[in-house]
Design a protein around this motif. Structure first.
Motif: not given
Length: 226
Positions: A124-128
């Motif tokens: 999720h954070e890597l997707a940002h």
């Protein structure tokens, strides 16, 4: 005199660095994890010292799986943020973390708390970070968050959650999003399901790449998505 000027310059730099570490510990910690007692346990992955072999393997496996999940969605990755992780709350507080499971820091690093050491939260954070690496402009905050939920395949907010009504406005700014999410975490479901429905209607992940390209060429965010 020259030495005196050099010494003064060094003192100023140290003062600035010290102020940064005090005011923004997460920035300082992700910039220099070793300065906060962390060590590199894998390629760009940092954890506490004295981790067991099993814990180190957990982190490297987690990082690989999360990076792969983001890469699979986008057809590759243009970002490569550092992952700074903590198995203990004490460690996470020391590096500037709060009650969140994870957080992206300045689009160049991701911090994961003890509650965020899983593939879903990490991806999720890597997707940002990946979206921001590709995007010169901006998208509404709800789209950014909803897309991260879809990329991370977070089943807390997908599937049966998308049977509810998705009508109504969603928070467009970061401050509005944080306020809404603190009042009702299911705002993630509304955002994710709206993004997921848009993807289904427009050919899947390539629709995001097309949207990014159009936004980078100056087109406004589609009114139909707002």
């Amino acid at each position: 005199m020259k030495k005196r000027w050099i010494a003064a310059g060094v003192a100023v730099l140290l003062a600035v660095a010290g102020g940064l570490a005090y005011a923004y510990p997460s920035v300082a910690a992700t910039t220099c994890p070793r300065c906060y007692g962390l060590r590199e346990v894998g390629d760009g992955v940092y954890g506490e010292r004295h981790l067991t072999a099993a814990q180190r393997e957990q982190l490297t496996t987690l990082a690989a799986a999360a990076r792969e999940r983001v890469g699979d969605f986008y057809g590759g990755r243009e970002s490569d943020p550092r992952l700074v992780t903590c198995f203990t709350d004490r460690c996470y507080r020391r590096i500037g973390g709060g009650g969140e499971r994870g957080i992206a820091v300045l689009d160049r690093a991701v911090m994961l708390s003890p509650r965020g050491l899983d593939v879903v939260i990490a991806s999720h954070e890597l997707a940002h970070v990946e979206l921001h690496a590709r995007l010169d402009g901006e998208v509404p905050q709800w789209f950014d968050e909803g897309l991260a939920v879809v990329v991370s395949q977070d089943q807390r907010y997908l599937g049966e959650h998308c049977r509810a009504s998705l009508d109504g406005p969603l928070p467009e700014t970061l401050s509005a999003w944080l306020s809404a999410a603190s009042a009702d975490e299911q705002v993630y479901a509304r955002a994710a399901c709206r993004v997921d429905g848009w993807l289904d209607a427009n050919g899947g992940p390539p629709a995001v790449l097309d949207l990014v390209d159009r936004l980078d060429h100056g087109e406004p965010f589609p009114a139909a998505l707002r």
